[in-house]
Design an enzyme around this catalytic site. Structure first.
Site: not given
Ligand code: RIB
Ligand code: CA
Length: 314
Positions: A10, A15, A39, A124, A165-166, A239-240
């Site tokens: 996203d 990402d 996102n 992700t 979040f995810n 993060h991703d």
């Protein structure tokens, strides 16, 4: 050839770097990029995937749009974190890479059934597409080598005190994935918060002296501003790319086995990943849970991937 993977994403600043790491590192073979609402809206995350592939010179990888909303929850986006476009910061210009007409789930299914070996899925983003794939095509499970996802946390959340979040955006989808029995590795906030794009890290991308290196630096600079303002971070956590790095070299991301449950009903904890690190519930482990990141190896691989892509573009 590297480990065949599909990234379901996203974009999203982090990402974007995950896509570049997957396309630029020879240890993985990026077969497709699929997009999902998270996102930002699906329209925006898909446009952003096209933008990232354009600036990174990724032209031979199909991009397919997937689900535009979670399975049950109404969609919540993260415009406060990623901006109105979902990829605020750099000026990307018009994308030169288009999407394929297939729905993301259909593209994933086709690749999984046609590819000569099992494929690793690297989500992700909210797990809506992946949950739909597993529900609609249960016969595809043996064709999935592993799911290595960015999501959840062994500790606190970032969207609610309990939920990352995810998983928070689509808890039902995450529950389906974690209970699917597919080999699963969870890269949660506890490990991705070790991937801080400090000024020294950003300088390594600027120092590549390529348009792509500068674009990455601009992405991290914007992301850093929102993470400083919203969460008080001194540097933004990427993060991703940690999930992709785990596939590239398991030595970069150290894991343990544990049972992970997704909380669906808690009034204050819905969307939490309940990670039983000490086996107190007596349930069999259903996931590898990432705990530590080799930061030097991580950044070296990411900078090298962007350098490789940027060189091909220059
Ligand atoms: O919680 C972090 C995750 O949510 C990352 O994947 C970020 O891109 C957002 O999707
Ligand atoms: Ca993401």
């Amino acid at each position: 050839m590297g480990v065949p993977i599909i990234i379901d994403c996203d974009p999203g600043h982090d990402d974007a770097l995950a896509i570049m790491l997957a396309a630029g590192d020879p240890a993985v073979d990026l077969l497709a990029v699929t997009t999902v609402a998270g996102n930002q809206t699906l329209e925006k995350t898909t446009l952003n995937a096209r933008r990232v592939c354009t600036v990174a010179g990724i032209r031979d990888v199909p991009i397919a749009a997937g689900c535009d909303r979670p399975l049950v929850e109404p969609l919540r986006v993260a415009g406060d974190v990623h901006g109105e476009s979902g990829l605020d910061g750099p000026d990307f210009g018009a994308p030169e890479v288009d999407v394929v007409p297939e729905h993301a789930v259909e593209l994933m299914y086709r690749i999984l059934t046609e590819h000569p070996e099992p494929v690793t899925l690297v989500p992700t983003a909210p797990l809506t597409n992946v949950a739909l794939l597993l529900t609609r095509y249960p016969d595809v499970v043996p064709r999935i080598r592993e799911i290595v996802l960015m999501g959840g946390s062994t500790e606190r959340g970032n969207t609610t005190p309990a939920a990352e979040f995810n998983v928070c955006v689509d808890p039902e989808a995450a529950d389906i994935v974690f209970r699917s029995g597919v080999p699963l590795t969870m890269c949660g906030l506890n490990v991705t918060h070790q991937a801080l794009a400090t000024p020294d890290v950003v300088a390594r991308f600027t120092g590549l002296d390529t348009p792509l290196g500068r674009t990455c630096a601009e992405l991290m600079t914007f992301f850093g501003g929102t993470y400083r303002r919203l969460f008080g971070f001194r540097a933004p956590p990427l993060h991703d790319p940690v999930a992709v790095a785990r596939v590239i070299d398991p030595e970069i991301v150290h894991c343990t086995e544990a049972h992970v449950a997704v909380e669906l009903h808690g009034r204050h904890t819905r969307g939490a990943t309940v990670v039983d690190l000490h086996g107190t519930l007596g349930r069999p482990a259903n996931a590898r849970v990432a705990l530590t990141l080799d930061q030097d190896l991580f950044w070296d691989r990411l900078v090298a991937a962007v350098e490789r892509l940027g060189r091909d573009r220059s």
